[in-house]
Write an enzyme that holds these catalytic residues in place. Structure first.
Site, PDB file in Angstrom:
ATOM      1  N   ASP A  31     171.200 160.394 110.549  1.00 16.95           N
ATOM      2  CA  ASP A  31     170.193 159.790 109.831  1.00 16.95           C
ATOM      3  C   ASP A  31     170.556 158.151 109.633  1.00 16.95           C
ATOM      4  OD1 ASP A  31     168.441 160.764 106.821  1.00 16.95           O
ATOM      5  OD2 ASP A  31     168.898 158.529 107.163  1.00 16.95           O
ATOM      6  N   ILE A  32     169.326 157.449 109.627  1.00 16.88           N
ATOM      7  CA  ILE A  32     169.642 155.966 109.944  1.00 16.88           C
ATOM      8  C   ILE A  32     170.293 155.332 108.706  1.00 16.88           C
ATOM      9  CG2 ILE A  32     167.243 155.228 108.966  1.00 16.88           C
ATOM     10  CD1 ILE A  32     166.942 153.369 111.410  1.00 16.88           C
ATOM     11  N   ASN A  87     163.982 168.458 101.510  1.00 19.02           N
ATOM     12  CA  ASN A  87     163.013 167.914 100.749  1.00 19.02           C
ATOM     13  C   ASN A  87     161.554 168.117 101.021  1.00 19.02           C
ATOM     14  OD1 ASN A  87     165.276 166.800  99.168  1.00 19.02           O
ATOM     15  ND2 ASN A  87     165.325 165.161 100.735  1.00 19.02           N
ATOM     16  N   GLY A  93     160.956 164.972  96.873  1.00 22.84           N
ATOM     17  CA  GLY A  93     161.678 163.704  97.370  1.00 22.84           C
ATOM     18  C   GLY A  93     161.218 163.560  98.903  1.00 22.84           C
ATOM     19  N   GLN A  94     160.473 164.183  99.466  1.00 15.52           N
ATOM     20  CA  GLN A  94     160.188 163.961 100.812  1.00 15.52           C
ATOM     21  C   GLN A  94     159.604 162.615 101.256  1.00 15.52           C
ATOM     22  OE1 GLN A  94     157.774 167.051 102.370  1.00 15.52           O
ATOM     23  NE2 GLN A  94     158.220 166.621 104.554  1.00 15.52           N
ATOM     24  N   HIS A 100     162.284 168.663 108.360  1.00  8.30           N
ATOM     25  CA  HIS A 100     163.399 168.359 108.702  1.00  8.30           C
ATOM     26  C   HIS A 100     164.368 168.697 107.893  1.00  8.30           C
ATOM     27  CE1 HIS A 100     161.931 164.903 106.270  1.00  8.30           C
ATOM     28  NE2 HIS A 100     163.185 164.762 105.738  1.00  8.30           N
ATOM     29  N   HIS A 102     168.446 168.215 106.203  1.00  9.51           N
ATOM     30  CA  HIS A 102     169.639 167.366 106.314  1.00  9.51           C
ATOM     31  C   HIS A 102     170.741 168.226 106.228  1.00  9.51           C
ATOM     32  CE1 HIS A 102     167.277 163.721 104.316  1.00  9.51           C
ATOM     33  NE2 HIS A 102     166.416 164.706 104.174  1.00  9.51           N
TER      34      HIS A 102
HETATM   35  P1  AMP Z   1     163.260 163.014 103.630  1.00  8.56           P
HETATM   36  O1  AMP Z   1     163.481 161.748 102.480  1.00  8.56           O
HETATM   37  O2  AMP Z   1     163.859 164.317 102.966  1.00  8.56           O
HETATM   38  O3  AMP Z   1     161.881 162.966 104.038  1.00  8.56           O
HETATM   39  O4  AMP Z   1     164.206 162.419 104.574  1.00  8.56           O
HETATM   40  C1  AMP Z   1     163.688 161.330 105.537  1.00  8.56           C
HETATM   41  C2  AMP Z   1     165.088 160.992 106.073  1.00  8.56           C
HETATM   42  O5  AMP Z   1     164.742 160.256 107.248  1.00  8.56           O
HETATM   43  C3  AMP Z   1     165.729 159.753 105.176  1.00  8.56           C
HETATM   44  O6  AMP Z   1     167.031 160.141 104.920  1.00  8.56           O
HETATM   45  C4  AMP Z   1     165.770 158.502 106.291  1.00  8.56           C
HETATM   46  O7  AMP Z   1     166.792 157.820 106.157  1.00  8.56           O
HETATM   47  C5  AMP Z   1     165.635 159.172 107.618  1.00  8.56           C
HETATM   48  N1  AMP Z   1     164.815 158.301 108.588  1.00  8.56           N
HETATM   49  C6  AMP Z   1     163.975 157.569 108.502  1.00  8.56           C
HETATM   50  N2  AMP Z   1     163.682 156.955 109.594  1.00  8.56           N
HETATM   51  C7  AMP Z   1     164.576 157.191 110.412  1.00  8.56           C
HETATM   52  C8  AMP Z   1     165.017 156.879 111.898  1.00  8.56           C
HETATM   53  N3  AMP Z   1     164.452 155.999 112.623  1.00  8.56           N
HETATM   54  N4  AMP Z   1     166.157 157.222 112.370  1.00  8.56           N
HETATM   55  C9  AMP Z   1     167.033 158.264 111.691  1.00  8.56           C
HETATM   56  N5  AMP Z   1     166.699 158.743 110.532  1.00  8.56           N
HETATM   57  C10 AMP Z   1     165.703 158.064 109.830  1.00  8.56           C
END
Ligand code: AMP
Length: 114
Positions: A31-32, A87, A93-94, A100, A102
């Site tokens: 995760d970024i 999420n 909270g998506q 995806h 976590h």
């Molecule tokens: P959610 O809030 O459950 O939809 O999770 C989306 C996740 O994607 C968040 O934890 C972000 O930090 C992660 N995310 C968004 N853009 C990127 C990216 N380019 N590379 C890696 N993770 C990302």
């Protein structure tokens, strides 16, 4: 089916991102914006927003997500525990509308979630 999510771009190499794992159904990335020492996203290549969009015949993809999680859990020896989170939707909270999971580990997590 949305094909323009950020995870589609990562899947297709348009946004260069190291893949920790990849097979024909699923890939995994860090995760970024990590919220734990280990914060890995396990992402199906099929771009559908949520589990409820999946048909019965596509549930093997969901099984693959858990297989990959299990593999990473073993490889990283997450013996002190971990949390798997999906999420979904606004109240869930998506923020990225491409399913995806976590995989979080490396610290204690509270319950219930905020
Ligand atoms: P959610 O809030 O459950 O939809 O999770 C989306 C996740 O994607 C968040 O934890 C972000 O930090 C992660 N995310 C968004 N853009 C990127 C990216 N380019 N590379 C890696 N993770 C990302």
């Amino acid at each position: 089916m949305p094909e323009d999510s950020i995870f589609c771009k990562i899947r297709d190499g348009q946004i260069p991102t190291p893949k920790l794992f990849e097979n024909d159904k699923v890939f995994a990335i860090n995760d970024i914006n990590p919220v734990a020492p280990t914060h890995i996203l396990i992402i199906p290549k099929l771009s559908k927003a949520n589990i409820d969009s999946y048909s019965i015949s596509e549930l093997d993809i969901i099984a693959s997500m858990f297989e990959v999680a299990k593999q990473i859990i073993h490889e990283k020896r997450l013996d002190n525990g971990y949390r798997l989170v999906i999420n979904s939707g606004k109240n869930g909270g998506q923020t990225v509308d491409h399913l995806h999971m976590h995989l979080l580990a490396g610290r204690e997590f509270s319950w219930p979630p905020g």
